[in-house]
Design an enzyme around this catalytic site. Structure first.
Site, PDB file in Angstrom:
ATOM      1  N   CYS A 170     -21.984   5.342 -35.688  1.00 57.69           N
ATOM      2  CA  CYS A 170     -20.815   4.732 -35.039  1.00 57.69           C
ATOM      3  C   CYS A 170     -19.621   5.675 -35.016  1.00 57.69           C
ATOM      4  O   CYS A 170     -18.584   5.346 -34.436  1.00 57.69           O
ATOM      5  CB  CYS A 170     -20.447   3.435 -35.741  1.00 57.69           C
ATOM      6  SG  CYS A 170     -21.871   2.362 -35.932  1.00 57.69           S
TER       7      CYS A 170
ATOM      8  N   HIS B 247     -17.306  -2.697 -29.307  1.00 61.33           N
ATOM      9  CA  HIS B 247     -17.780  -1.574 -30.123  1.00 61.33           C
ATOM     10  C   HIS B 247     -19.082  -0.994 -29.554  1.00 61.33           C
ATOM     11  O   HIS B 247     -20.145  -1.144 -30.159  1.00 61.33           O
ATOM     12  CB  HIS B 247     -17.947  -2.050 -31.573  1.00 61.33           C
ATOM     13  CG  HIS B 247     -18.357  -1.009 -32.553  1.00 61.33           C
ATOM     14  ND1 HIS B 247     -18.038   0.328 -32.412  1.00 61.33           N
ATOM     15  CD2 HIS B 247     -19.082  -1.106 -33.716  1.00 61.33           C
ATOM     16  CE1 HIS B 247     -18.554   0.997 -33.444  1.00 61.33           C
ATOM     17  NE2 HIS B 247     -19.185   0.164 -34.230  1.00 61.33           N
TER      18      HIS B 247
END
Lengths: 382, 382
Positions: free
Chosen positions: B83, B330
């Site tokens: 991420c 996200h």
């Protein structure tokens, strides 16, 4: 921009390494390089890896590998450009040292392919998914089309293709870390099992596990770590279309041509200055096309190079003295670094039975997919 | 090392973008940045992407994206740190410009998650496969353990956690590119469906598609491309153990602490100098831990920050004015670049209803997995 040198190297044997995990392989290669330089930490790490997520369910290799190497905390980043992942790891490390931000940077390529299920399917994700892979094409198929195009345009023969494999197995027989250390004959290559016509089994690099590591630092500091540093004279990359059908001529590797031209310009050198080269022979036709794209031979003349002995040890320009991807093995993420290690050993005079006499300048050419990306480095003995 | 600036940005809306492929998203964000700077090519591209191979069967994104952007030939490399892939793409671009080798470098983060099958399973490959993922743990589970540890050590409450979500949804309601532009109440968060106790649905960032792009060049050339360049004062990265069980305290994000300290040192600044920050709130507890690791609040005091309004727009240090990962969305590879874009807009005075008055210095903190890797950037209005 600072001058950058390679001061140490480490490499696992390449092969079917069933008793070594992805992280084991990484640590073994990295530790060998660190021990050679007598250092126990670095400023930063780059991990070249194509498909850890698909092969063994592991992305996020940067911190994982730093941790398992005993370097928790150290910045560590994974880079990927399919089979050129090792080349881009080296290039990323080069930038970080050249920029002045870091001094000691480790570049490690690693791949664990034999634990994967559908290896051919995973590798096909390096092709254009929507235009190629989805429709069922695999890399042997793509390179078979490249071979057909080269044969049609330039009269390249099956014997020319087979001669590349014979030469590289001959070199691999001299490399104790090669996956295949057996010589093969032209007849054996020609009679091996068809994979994708005209390519047969012995034209294809194998499925391999392995890792390779190099340690970089500013050239000005290199002699703190070794008596025999190797300077990186050039680091160049280029891209082309991913899909083979989008190329003006499938037998021309445009990304390699462009990366090669940029590398020669950056180094202030030309093809005639290169004493030894490692090129990306994932299939035998790839070596032929690479020789042309790098201007070692004229376009269309690559087929003769191996057959006439020009690119063998003792020839005008020895190519793939390590055995190449064909015989040394091709753990895809590790290959770009392993190529650099062969050149480092040649320029240091440490290549043993494979030594090219008085090698001073060497080149590596690493390639992703069917040539969508290419990375070329030029190295110099200093 | 040369000073480096961001001179242009582009971003798709974040959300469930069923009609946009991975390559569509990349091109849309990249073109917006190129048009803003009025340039039609760059020297190099970095693509931040976590798991194109697993989500949509596509590795080797460097050349694919360069080609689809109309830049066949340009060097283009994919970088990955789960991420934090966007953050490392920005950092790689920073190195290449800082080194002097390239002038115009594009950093683009992109992820297409909604086409994937087992999204939670794919994301789990950012955890330690052998020590964590293999045994069935998922990221909601890992962050739930972090939350439990923080609550036990510091008395952090469920209301503290919920206040982070309430704040970030409030900010997201002001962001036309956010996936969720609805406000939520403390009661709604507390009553939302349990995911992994104590975390409920409204503590978790969503599954998102999207892309974000920034264009970098030497600060000395920045005004050729914009009247409002933003200088990159610091780019820092650190790692920690991948496996949560290997940490001395699961509620301490060591990699963030280390990357933050390095960034403050590189910039010659401290936490009190920061006017606005985007931190990695993949789960509400992550924002609380990040505030502590970046020394914005004392250890153990992060829980009060959102509840007391300290980190809301108008508070002492507005955090996640974009809506954060929670409300903005996200798409994992895009997040690090999207964070930078929010800070760029704030420092340029272009953040509209989300504008922090007279913001001069901003910070982004991007994180991989459960904090195995962390990237911190500090930006300055010039």
């Amino acid at each position: 921009m600072r001058d950058v040198a390679i001061v140490a190297a480490g490499m696992t044997p390449f092969g079917e390494l069933w008793h070594h995990s992805l992280r084991d392989l990484f640590v073994e290669a990295a530790l060998e390089a660190l021990r050679a330089a007598r250092v126990d930490t670095v400023d930063s790490i780059y991990v070249g890896n194509m498909a850890g997520g698909q092969f063994v369910g592991q992305e996020h290799l940067g911190p994982l590998m730093a941790d398992h190497l005993g370097m928790r905390g150290v910045p560590s980043t994974r880079v990927e450009s399919a089979c050129a992942s090792g080349g881009v790891a080296l290039r990323s490390a080069f930038f970080e040292v050249a920029s002045g931000l870091s001094d000691l940077v480790l570049a490690v390529g690693v791949e664990k392919m034999n634990d994967g299920g559908d290896v051919t399917g995973v590798l096909a994700t390096a092709a254009d998914q929507e235009l190629e892979a989805y429709h069922g094409i695999t890399f042997p198929g793509l390179y078979a089309m490249i071979a057909r195009a080269h044969m049609a345009a330039h009269g390249t023969t099956l014997e020319d293709l087979a001669a590349v494999s014979v030469k590289n197995h001959g070199h691999g027989a001299l490399n104790p870390k090669a996956q295949f250390q057996n010589r093969v004959t032209l007849e054996q290559v020609m009679a091996s099992a068809p994979v994708a016509e005209p390519l047969r089994l012995l034209h294809c690099s194998p499925v391999s596990d392995g890792a390779a590591a190099v340690l970089l630092c500013p050239l000005a500091r290199a002699r703190e770590f070794t008596d025999r540093p190797v300077k990186i004279r050039a680091s160049a990359m280029a891209t082309s279309s991913m899909a083979l059908a989008d190329r003006h001529d499938p037998s021309m590797l445009d990304a390699v041509t462009l990366a090669g031209a940029r590398a020669y310009q950056m180094a202030g050198l030309g093809p005639a200055d290169i004493d030894v080269a490692e090129v990306h022979d994932c299939f035998s036709i790839a070596e032929i096309c690479a020789l042309e794209a790098l201007c070692f031979v004229d376009t269309g003349k690559g087929g003769a190079a191996a057959r006439t002995g020009e690119t063998a040890l003792g020839g005008r320009l020895p190519v793939n003295t390590s055995g190449g991807l064909k015989a040394k093995g091709h753990p895809v993420g590790a290959t770009g670094i392993a190529q650099a290690i062969e050149i480092v050993e040649q320029l240091r005079g440490e290549a043993g039975d494979r030594q090219v006499a008085d090698a001073a300048i060497g080149l590596t050419q690493n390639m992703g997919g069917s040539g969508g990306s290419a990375v070329v480095h030029i190295f110099e003995r200093v």
